[in-house]
Design an enzyme around this catalytic site. Structure first.
Site, PDB file in Angstrom:
ATOM      1  N   GLU A 126       0.854  -1.189   0.000  1.00  0.00           N
ATOM      2  CA  GLU A 126       0.000   0.000   0.000  1.00  0.00           C
ATOM      3  C   GLU A 126       0.889   1.238   0.000  1.00  0.00           C
ATOM      4  O   GLU A 126       2.112   1.130   0.098  1.00  0.00           O
ATOM      5  CB  GLU A 126      -0.934  -0.009   1.225  1.00  0.00           C
ATOM      6  CG  GLU A 126      -2.069  -1.010   1.063  1.00  0.00           C
ATOM      7  CD  GLU A 126      -3.083  -1.019   2.193  1.00  0.00           C
ATOM      8  OE1 GLU A 126      -4.238  -1.314   1.918  1.00  0.00           O
ATOM      9  OE2 GLU A 126      -2.713  -0.755   3.335  1.00  0.00           O
ATOM     10  N   HIS A 236      -9.268   9.724   2.414  1.00  0.00           N
ATOM     11  CA  HIS A 236      -8.803   8.637   1.536  1.00  0.00           C
ATOM     12  C   HIS A 236      -9.079   9.051   0.094  1.00  0.00           C
ATOM     13  O   HIS A 236     -10.183   9.512  -0.220  1.00  0.00           O
ATOM     14  CB  HIS A 236      -9.548   7.351   1.883  1.00  0.00           C
ATOM     15  CG  HIS A 236      -8.907   6.107   1.340  1.00  0.00           C
ATOM     16  ND1 HIS A 236      -8.828   5.844  -0.008  1.00  0.00           N
ATOM     17  CD2 HIS A 236      -8.310   5.057   1.964  1.00  0.00           C
ATOM     18  CE1 HIS A 236      -8.218   4.675  -0.185  1.00  0.00           C
ATOM     19  NE2 HIS A 236      -7.894   4.175   0.996  1.00  0.00           N
ATOM     20  N   ARG A 281      -0.909   9.083   1.384  1.00  0.00           N
ATOM     21  CA  ARG A 281      -2.348   9.255   1.150  1.00  0.00           C
ATOM     22  C   ARG A 281      -2.768  10.720   1.017  1.00  0.00           C
ATOM     23  O   ARG A 281      -3.593  11.064   0.172  1.00  0.00           O
ATOM     24  CB  ARG A 281      -3.068   8.614   2.335  1.00  0.00           C
ATOM     25  CG  ARG A 281      -4.468   8.247   2.061  1.00  0.00           C
ATOM     26  CD  ARG A 281      -4.990   7.383   3.169  1.00  0.00           C
ATOM     27  NE  ARG A 281      -4.763   5.969   2.912  1.00  0.00           N
ATOM     28  CZ  ARG A 281      -5.182   5.002   3.728  1.00  0.00           C
ATOM     29  NH1 ARG A 281      -5.810   5.303   4.838  1.00  0.00           N
ATOM     30  NH2 ARG A 281      -4.976   3.748   3.418  1.00  0.00           N
ATOM     31  N   HIS A 343     -11.908   9.547   6.059  1.00  0.00           N
ATOM     32  CA  HIS A 343     -11.697   8.112   6.233  1.00  0.00           C
ATOM     33  C   HIS A 343     -11.251   7.737   7.648  1.00  0.00           C
ATOM     34  O   HIS A 343     -11.698   6.736   8.202  1.00  0.00           O
ATOM     35  CB  HIS A 343     -10.632   7.666   5.226  1.00  0.00           C
ATOM     36  CG  HIS A 343     -10.240   6.232   5.339  1.00  0.00           C
ATOM     37  ND1 HIS A 343     -11.134   5.201   5.146  1.00  0.00           N
ATOM     38  CD2 HIS A 343      -9.044   5.635   5.626  1.00  0.00           C
ATOM     39  CE1 HIS A 343     -10.506   4.035   5.299  1.00  0.00           C
ATOM     40  NE2 HIS A 343      -9.254   4.276   5.605  1.00  0.00           N
ATOM     41  N   ARG A 378      -1.426   9.105   8.701  1.00  0.00           N
ATOM     42  CA  ARG A 378      -1.226   7.694   9.041  1.00  0.00           C
ATOM     43  C   ARG A 378      -0.747   6.888   7.836  1.00  0.00           C
ATOM     44  O   ARG A 378      -1.278   7.017   6.732  1.00  0.00           O
ATOM     45  CB  ARG A 378      -2.553   7.109   9.533  1.00  0.00           C
ATOM     46  CG  ARG A 378      -2.491   5.638   9.860  1.00  0.00           C
ATOM     47  CD  ARG A 378      -3.822   5.184  10.400  1.00  0.00           C
ATOM     48  NE  ARG A 378      -4.867   5.336   9.415  1.00  0.00           N
ATOM     49  CZ  ARG A 378      -5.361   4.340   8.676  1.00  0.00           C
ATOM     50  NH1 ARG A 378      -4.888   3.116   8.804  1.00  0.00           N
ATOM     51  NH2 ARG A 378      -6.327   4.562   7.814  1.00  0.00           N
TER      52      ARG A 378
HETATM   53  P1  FAD Z   1     -14.110   0.765  15.563  1.00  0.00           P
HETATM   54  O1  FAD Z   1     -13.725  -0.461  14.873  1.00  0.00           O
HETATM   55  O2  FAD Z   1     -14.784   1.822  14.773  1.00  0.00           O
HETATM   56  O3  FAD Z   1     -15.066   0.360  16.770  1.00  0.00           O
HETATM   57  C1  FAD Z   1     -15.698   1.356  17.552  1.00  0.00           C
HETATM   58  C2  FAD Z   1     -16.773   0.714  18.377  1.00  0.00           C
HETATM   59  O4  FAD Z   1     -17.321   1.662  19.299  1.00  0.00           O
HETATM   60  C3  FAD Z   1     -17.950   0.197  17.566  1.00  0.00           C
HETATM   61  O5  FAD Z   1     -18.309  -1.034  18.121  1.00  0.00           O
HETATM   62  C4  FAD Z   1     -19.035   1.247  17.822  1.00  0.00           C
HETATM   63  O6  FAD Z   1     -20.334   0.767  17.707  1.00  0.00           O
HETATM   64  C5  FAD Z   1     -18.725   1.605  19.258  1.00  0.00           C
HETATM   65  N1  FAD Z   1     -19.253   2.903  19.699  1.00  0.00           N
HETATM   66  C6  FAD Z   1     -19.139   4.108  19.087  1.00  0.00           C
HETATM   67  N2  FAD Z   1     -19.751   5.047  19.833  1.00  0.00           N
HETATM   68  C7  FAD Z   1     -20.260   4.425  20.922  1.00  0.00           C
HETATM   69  C8  FAD Z   1     -20.999   4.851  22.043  1.00  0.00           C
HETATM   70  N3  FAD Z   1     -21.379   6.134  22.227  1.00  0.00           N
HETATM   71  N4  FAD Z   1     -21.365   3.929  22.975  1.00  0.00           N
HETATM   72  C9  FAD Z   1     -21.034   2.626  22.824  1.00  0.00           C
HETATM   73  N5  FAD Z   1     -20.336   2.164  21.775  1.00  0.00           N
HETATM   74  C10 FAD Z   1     -19.938   3.058  20.834  1.00  0.00           C
HETATM   75  N6  FAD Z   1      -7.091   0.197   8.947  1.00  0.00           N
HETATM   76  C11 FAD Z   1      -6.098  -0.683   8.691  1.00  0.00           C
HETATM   77  O7  FAD Z   1      -5.150  -0.789   9.459  1.00  0.00           O
HETATM   78  N7  FAD Z   1      -6.159  -1.473   7.578  1.00  0.00           N
HETATM   79  C12 FAD Z   1      -7.202  -1.410   6.696  1.00  0.00           C
HETATM   80  O8  FAD Z   1      -7.235  -2.141   5.717  1.00  0.00           O
HETATM   81  C13 FAD Z   1      -8.240  -0.481   6.941  1.00  0.00           C
HETATM   82  N8  FAD Z   1      -9.283  -0.360   6.075  1.00  0.00           N
HETATM   83  C14 FAD Z   1     -10.326   0.436   6.420  1.00  0.00           C
HETATM   84  C15 FAD Z   1     -11.436   0.483   5.600  1.00  0.00           C
HETATM   85  C16 FAD Z   1     -12.554   1.216   5.961  1.00  0.00           C
HETATM   86  C17 FAD Z   1     -13.764   1.253   5.072  1.00  0.00           C
HETATM   87  C18 FAD Z   1     -12.532   1.963   7.177  1.00  0.00           C
HETATM   88  C19 FAD Z   1     -13.727   2.765   7.599  1.00  0.00           C
HETATM   89  C20 FAD Z   1     -11.400   1.962   7.973  1.00  0.00           C
HETATM   90  C21 FAD Z   1     -10.293   1.211   7.614  1.00  0.00           C
HETATM   91  N9  FAD Z   1      -9.158   1.177   8.408  1.00  0.00           N
HETATM   92  C22 FAD Z   1      -8.153   0.293   8.112  1.00  0.00           C
HETATM   93  C23 FAD Z   1      -9.111   1.884   9.677  1.00  0.00           C
HETATM   94  C24 FAD Z   1      -9.429   0.888  10.810  1.00  0.00           C
HETATM   95  O9  FAD Z   1     -10.386  -0.025  10.365  1.00  0.00           O
HETATM   96  C25 FAD Z   1      -9.941   1.584  12.038  1.00  0.00           C
HETATM   97  O10 FAD Z   1      -9.117   2.662  12.379  1.00  0.00           O
HETATM   98  C26 FAD Z   1      -9.976   0.628  13.214  1.00  0.00           C
HETATM   99  O11 FAD Z   1     -10.704  -0.521  12.874  1.00  0.00           O
HETATM  100  C27 FAD Z   1     -10.586   1.309  14.411  1.00  0.00           C
HETATM  101  O12 FAD Z   1     -10.840   0.345  15.386  1.00  0.00           O
HETATM  102  P2  FAD Z   1     -11.491   0.802  16.752  1.00  0.00           P
HETATM  103  O13 FAD Z   1     -11.693  -0.433  17.547  1.00  0.00           O
HETATM  104  O14 FAD Z   1     -10.707   1.903  17.340  1.00  0.00           O
HETATM  105  O15 FAD Z   1     -12.893   1.439  16.321  1.00  0.00           O
HETATM  106  C1  SIN Z   2      -7.492   0.721   2.416  1.00  0.00           C
HETATM  107  O1  SIN Z   2      -7.704  -0.482   2.273  1.00  0.00           O
HETATM  108  O2  SIN Z   2      -7.240   1.498   1.503  1.00  0.00           O
HETATM  109  C2  SIN Z   2      -7.582   1.290   3.781  1.00  0.00           C
HETATM  110  C3  SIN Z   2      -6.355   0.995   4.509  1.00  0.00           C
HETATM  111  C4  SIN Z   2      -6.254   1.875   5.693  1.00  0.00           C
HETATM  112  O3  SIN Z   2      -7.060   2.778   5.895  1.00  0.00           O
HETATM  113  O4  SIN Z   2      -5.302   1.671   6.459  1.00  0.00           O
END
Ligand code: FAD
Ligand code: SIN
Length: 519
Positions: A126, A236, A281, A343, A378
């Site tokens: 990437e 993104h 990015r 993103h 990032r």
């Molecule tokens: P999240 O996975 O967003 O989880 C947050 C949780 O908190 C959820 O369960 C939500 O319901 C809960 N929540 C929110 N507000 C409240 C509230 N008030 N009360 C109770 N619960 C609440 N990163 C990579 O490293 N590689 C990738 O390939 C990649 N691809 C991505 C593709 C997409 C489409 C997206 C959107 C992001 C991507 N990212 C990627 C970024 C990465 O997925 C996220 O940064 C990471 O998953 C965040 O994890 P988290 O546990 O911090 O938050």
């Molecule tokens: C992607 O698959 O392009 C997202 C990867 C990332 O947000 O880290």
């Protein structure tokens, strides 16, 4: 301003645990699994269903220094370079070194990543990575991570529990207040972790699930926590958008050979960066915007070079191809119109390397936190890695503090009085998203930020529902932080200061007192 909710704790049903974790993405689940393994009685609260999260949508994969031509040093250097002068080296060292073990742990828990005929892990590339170091599962790595972690979590989960307030007295956190089935409920614990994900969902165009509205960051701000680097939002470059919304087209698509072309069919990225489509990015995002302006037309992602390399795109990127076909587009034949959208949220709750915030007993992890590991921009696929690495470390930090922090029920007699609205207007979250997209987006200026600050102050002080006011407050904090950073760096671009300035090569901090004049 503290509470947005009227409550008297004595009138609210409650449950008591050793630890409460808010959020069921990779960060919350990793932390919850480790806490349960240590033996703590954990309750995990989540706003929607357990799997609804950014984690579940992740496409590209997880960056990890496992390939034979790679090393933690090389991964460290790439992370620093992408972060445009603001990566905290200590945090980045922890990320790349502990990351290797955490990914192996995840595989031991049952996660399936792509392997070759000998059973060895395959790696994809990437943007801004000097080697192919991303482990992946088709274009749905996130689903695989979420499934594995949910299967391995043994504690309690309360679904549909929207955390709205913290129970804080004298800068010490005793638990949270959540809305469960329409009723307020208190969840007490000596240690609480916010793992509520990012805030890209506060923008009109974004790749995130509807749950990513920065709830935990907004709540922590209201209760006096120190936040960090709020002005940095990652956009993104390649999402597909139509009137029904946007979805991501992974950077791994470019990593496998897809190219960006303008309306004349010209591959233009070389005009902007020597790494072409695999430039950092923020560079690709601004290049796409600029090329659209110059040509007065769309920019397209051309998948055909991938097939020319003998890779079947339907097999490699099944979700993306299916979603495009649902829109009547065939990436095997047609270049796909793309657009940059919000993103990932780089800023967040300031934490130390064990997730401690400035409030005793309160921790933060994952996208809701700001470890400083991403600097101003990032590196792709470092986020899931951060959730795995710091999810574990935060569990350890919570355990250490749990050993001496006790719940004092006399102290906990907390009454919240909702901050009185200053105007009787009722706004929707769409209003906040519109303001953020138009004025605090990819390109900002003092003029656009002034508009945003005026409008968001009004929304934050209005009679709107909790979700809108909490989101507007965080949006306001982002806009003020963006106004203060009079330079362009990483994900933060100011048309009135279009260059880096040495005096701004530092992290910014933000607390609720920074908003006193505006509310
Ligand atoms: P999240 O996975 O967003 O989880 C947050 C949780 O908190 C959820 O369960 C939500 O319901 C809960 N929540 C929110 N507000 C409240 C509230 N008030 N009360 C109770 N619960 C609440 N990163 C990579 O490293 N590689 C990738 O390939 C990649 N691809 C991505 C593709 C997409 C489409 C997206 C959107 C992001 C991507 N990212 C990627 C970024 C990465 O997925 C996220 O940064 C990471 O998953 C965040 O994890 P988290 O546990 O911090 O938050
Ligand atoms: C992607 O698959 O392009 C997202 C990867 C990332 O947000 O880290």
């Amino acid at each position: 301003m503290k509470s947005l909710t009227d409550f008297d704790i004595l009138e609210i049903p409650s449950e008591t645990y050793d630890a409460v974790v808010v959020g069921s993405g990779a960060a919350g689940l990793t932390c919850g699994i480790a806490l349960s393994e240590i033996g703590l009685n954990v309750c995990l609260l989540t706003k929607s269903t357990p799997e609804e999260s950014s984690t579940n949508l992740a496409q590209g994969g997880i960056a990890v220094a496992l390939p034979k031509e790679d090393s933690p040093d090389l991964h460290f250097n790439d992370t620093l370079k992408a972060g445009a002068g603001l990566v905290k080296p200590k945090m980045a060292r922890i990320l790349v070194e502990e990351g290797v073990k955490r990914v192996i742990d995840l595989i031991k828990m049952g996660a399936q990543f792509e392997t070759d005929s000998r059973g060895l892990l395959k790696f994809t590339k990437e943007a801004a990575h000097s080697v192919a170091r991303i482990v992946y599962y088709k274009d749905k790595t996130g689903e695989e991570v979420e499934r594995t972690l949910l299967e391995n979590y043994r504690g309690k989960i309360v679904e549909g529990a929207q955390t709205r307030e913290l129970l804080v007295k004298n800068n010490r956190c005793y638990g949270v207040l959540a809305l469960v089935n329409g009723k307020l409920k208190a969840f007490y614990a000596p240690v609480v972790a916010i793992a509520t994900g990012g805030a890209a969902g506060l923008y009109l165009k974004n790749t995130n699930p509807p749950t990513s509205t920065g709830d935990g960051i907004g709540i922590a701000l209201r209760y006096g926590a120190t936040l960090q680097d709020l002005e940095f939002v990652q956009f993104h470059p390649t999402a597909f958008c139509d009137e029904s919304g946007c979805f991501l087209i992974s950077e791994a698509v470019r990593g496998e050979g897809a190219v960006l072309i303008d309306k004349h069919g010209r591959r233009f990225m070389g005009d902007y960066h020597h790494l072409w489509e695999l430039a950092p990015r923020d560079v690709v995002t601004r290049a796409v915007e600029s090329q659209k302006r110059i040509t007065g037309g769309e920019v397209y992602l051309d998948f055909r070079p991938i097939e020319e390399r003998g890779i079947d795109i339907e097999e490699r990127f099944p979700t993306i191809v299916r979603k495009l076909k649902e829109k009547g587009l065939n990436p095997k034949k047609d270049p796909i119109p793309i657009t940059p959208v919000a993103h990932y949220y780089i800023g967040g709750i300031k934490v130390d390397s064990f997730g401690r915030t400035s409030i005793e007993g309160l921790f933060a992890v994952g996208e809701a936190s700001c470890t400083g590991v991403h600097g101003a921009n990032r590196l792709a696929s470092n986020s899931l890695l951060e959730c795995l690495v710091f999810g574990n470390r935060v569990a350890y930090g919570m355990y250490r503090d749990w050993r001496y922090l006790r719940l004092d029920f006399q102290e906990i007699r907390i009454t919240g009085r909702g901050a009185p609205p200053k105007n009787s207007q009722v706004y929707s979250l769409e209003d906040v998203k519109q303001v953020m997209w138009e004025n605090v987006g990819i390109v900002r200026s003092a003029e656009s930020l002034t508009k945003a600050i005026d409008r968001l102050s009004e929304i934050a002080s209005s009679s709107s529902p909790w979700q809108v006011r909490n989101g507007a407050l965080l949006g306001l904090a982002i806009a003020v932080s963006a106004m203060r950073r009079e330079e362009s760096r990483g994900g933060h671009y100011r048309s009135d200061f279009p260059y880096e300035r040495e005096e701004f090569r530092k992290h910014s901090e933000f607390t609720i007192t920074d908003l006193e004049r505006l509310l």
